[in-house]
Design an enzyme around this catalytic site. Structure first.
Site, PDB file in Angstrom:
ATOM      1  CD  GLU A 420      44.718  81.071  40.253  1.00 39.17           C
ATOM      2  OE1 GLU A 420      44.827  80.047  40.954  1.00 39.17           O
ATOM      3  OE2 GLU A 420      44.303  82.148  40.687  1.00 39.17           O
ATOM      4  CG  ASP A 497      40.333  85.044  43.008  1.00 36.42           C
ATOM      5  OD1 ASP A 497      39.098  85.079  43.220  1.00 36.42           O
ATOM      6  OD2 ASP A 497      41.026  86.043  42.738  1.00 36.42           O
TER       7      ASP A 497
END
Ligand code: 0RA
Length: 625
Positions: A420, A497
């Site tokens: 990510e 997230d």
């Protein structure tokens, strides 16, 4: 249904139990969690056989505090009369000989669901202790076994007007790596069995946690597809067919929703055929043909024929068949191989579905137009994809420019880290072992694949990179031989997230490359939550671990890692990427049905259930998948 009178001679015996304790995995698949739960399914399947034969409508499963389990049904009860050849009761033969049971005498409709179909004797062989109680012909009988061996004689313990069988067993700790039963695993399977056997009541009780759930669906498969589509916007009421002959049953429920994904669940003798097989290909062939014929007749077809993908967009279907001698193939033995089934299912469904379309033109029109829309979108998507391919930054090798590939070409040892964010991607590139670890950084959040139409998903640059890096292709073009890495590892921050991105990626894999999950190629990296320092550094991966360690070290210095980016490459390597020290969770579709529900509740169009679900289940869900 066959109501042939049973006699003790009906029990034929194929083998003794010697081998079972020696090689348990051959009979129940494994001696881990799956094999353990298989013991329960094996007995329940016998009760379901009684239900299929029309003699049982209730099964109760109880997990006791000591992890013993009781399965009780109101079937005919295992026969207790003496078999002349063996000079033993039928009950004893059923419990001590492999494959003993009326079902081998080709009685109509005796269709045992058990994956291996090995019978109750295997459960007996692998149990430290087993008690059986039979209610039959006015009496209550009881008998006990230890590790498959009979202790004492058959006792008559009372009188009754009822019939049925009750078996309590304690799995053998010498055999199983764990004997801890999981309520949810059993509940998922029991719900499935209840859906597949309309009118059968299954009660699951857990005395360890005072939990109890009842599964009863008078509507069977119709309720099953409704349940699968619960959080979706549906286009019509479920379409349902059933066709029985002397030896087979074909049963189907279909309901389209306004989404883009296809969800077909196949069952053979109540076994979930995750890998598909001839019943599913027969179904798909029929569906494609009937919808094409209808669309042509109604002039809704503009551009060539509808493909299989077109007619299955937004389809939820359950195909359940019951046949006497299923042949299971494939990696997990969940693919139906019987070649005669394909044509048979195809012809039954073609006939029934075209009749249904004739009689229900408004539903037929909705389905045909949806498929035509999908064909239009597919053509547009192809154009978009070609465009992206030309636009996006692929290097000379044809691989995405952002991919830091590994040098080794040995597919069985290499790993792809999907990371990510660009900054964590940078750290991972420095941290990795270049020889066998590749890194693909993803820009922020990838598209929400459940909500987005295929056009958008496939034309997203992030997804195109991912597909190219992995190499297999997607959908009908998927080819596992082209897989470029043996492990695909999702590495995200340990925060909300990060969890979201993880779920998005899992949804992507589940929808477009489910075979990679099924064959065990997808993993989740587990980065540490804290660094605890007292003389030396300790990395800590959970809150419990933190509690334990802080009380042991007293007053250490604690640093919380908020994200991967906070670790230097050396720390990232040691804690999360070094195969010798890292923690990886393998992603598996233990149950495609449940996984689909989690994904669609998390990602589906309807916001309220998603919120509710995230509040209730988020932690479990992310880790269990
Ligand atoms: C052998 C023959 C028959 C039934 C069963 C076994 C049987 C086994 C189990 C295991 C759990 N519940 C069960 N219920 C029945 C046929 C009996 C007949 O024809 O009367």
């Amino acid at each position: 249904m066959s109501a042939k009178k049973y006699t003790g001679e009906d029990i034929r015996v194929l083998d003794g139990l010697e081998g079972v304790r020696k090689r348990p995995a051959m009979y129940i698949g494994s001696t881990g969690k799956e094999g353990l739960h298989h013991l329960v399914y094996e007995i329940v399947d016998n009760s379901v056989d009684e239900a299929l034969a029309g003699f049982c409508n209730k099964i109760k499963i109880t997990i006791h505090k000591n992890n013993s389990v009781t399965v009780e049904d109101n079937g005919r009860g295992i026969p207790v009369d003496i078999n002349k050849q063996y000079k033993k009761t039928a009950l004893e033969l059923v419990l001590t000989k492999l494959h003993a049971g009326g079902k081998f005498d080709h009685k109509a409709y005796l269709i045992s669901g058990g994956l291996h179909g090995v019978g109750v004797s295997v459960v007996n062989a692998l149990s430290e202790g087993l008690k059986v109680q039979v209610k039959r012909e006015g009496k209550i009988y009881g008998q006990e076994y230890k590790r498959g061996k009979l202790i004492g004689k058959l006792k008559i313990t009372g009188k009754t007007k009822e019939t049925g069988t009750k078996i309590t067993f304690t799995p053998d700790k010498e055999i199983f790596s764990t004997i801890e039963f999981d309520f949810n695993t059993l509940a998922t399977r029991m719900r499935e069995i209840a859906f597949l056997n309309a009118g059968l009541r299954i009660i699951l009780e857990d005395e360890r946690k005072n939990k109890k759930e009842e599964f009863y669906y008078s509507g069977g498969l119709v309720e099953f597809v409704k349940w699968l589509n619960k959080n979706k916007e549906t286009l019509h009421k479920p379409i349902y067919f059933k066709k029985s002959t002397d030896s087979t049953i074909i049963e189907i429920a279909i309901q389209y929703n306004s989404g883009y994904q296809e969800n077909i669940f196949g069952f053979v003798n109540t076994i979930n055929t995750v890998e598909g097989g001839t019943h599913i290909s027969g179904f798909k062939t029929a569906l494609t043909r009937v919808i094409n014929d209808y669309a042509k007749k109604q002039n809704v077809l503009k551009t060539g024929n509808l493909t299989g993908d077109d007619v299955r967009e937004g389809l939820t279907a359950v195909v359940s068949i019951k046949i006497p001698e299923p042949q299971f193939e494939g990696q997990t033995k969940t693919k139906l191989g019987n070649s005669e089934v394909k044509g048979y299912v195809d012809s039954v469904i073609s006939k029934a579905l075209s009749e249904f379309f004739e009689e229900n033109p408004s539903v037929a029109k909705k389905i045909a137009s949806k498929a035509a829309e999908s064909a239009k979108a597919r053509n547009a998507a192809k154009k978009a994809r070609d465009l992206v391919r030309r636009k996006s930054a692929f290097s000379l090798s044809g691989l995405p420019g952002k991919l830091a590939d590994c040098s080794s070409k040995k597919k069985d040892k290499t790993e792809l880290y999907i990371v990510e964010g660009e900054s964590a991607g940078g750290s991972a590139k420095q941290a990795r072992n270049k020889e066998f670890q590749a890194v693909l950084p993803l820009k922020g959040k990838i598209l929400n694949v459940e909500k987005a139409a295929p056009v958008k998903v496939l034309s997203s640059e992030e997804i195109a990179n991912l597909i190219t890096a992995i190499g297999t292709g997607i959908g009908e073009q998927f080819n596992i031989d082209k897989l470029r890495y043996s492990k695909i590892i999702i590495m995200t921050d340990a925060d909300v997230d990060g969890q979201h991105i993880k779920t998005l990626l899992l949804t992507f894999f589940f929808r477009f490359m489910p075979q990679l999950i099924e064959s065990g190629h997808i993993f989740i990296a587990v980065p540490p939550l804290y660094k605890v320092r007292k003389r030396s550094d300790h990395y800590v991966y959970s809150e419990e671990e933190l509690k334990k360690l802080t009380s042991k070290l007293s007053n250490p210095q604690i640093t919380r890692f908020k994200g991967l980016g906070e670790m230097n490459p050396q720390q990232l390597w040691e804690t999360t990427m070094n195969p010798r020290t890292r923690i990886l969770k393998k992603v598996n579709i233990e149950d495609a049905v449940e996984a689909d529900r989690i994904f669609s509740t998390l990602m589906g169009d309807q916001v309220e259930p998603r919120k509710q679900f995230i509040i209730e289940k988020a932690h479990e869900a992310f880790l269990d998948i």
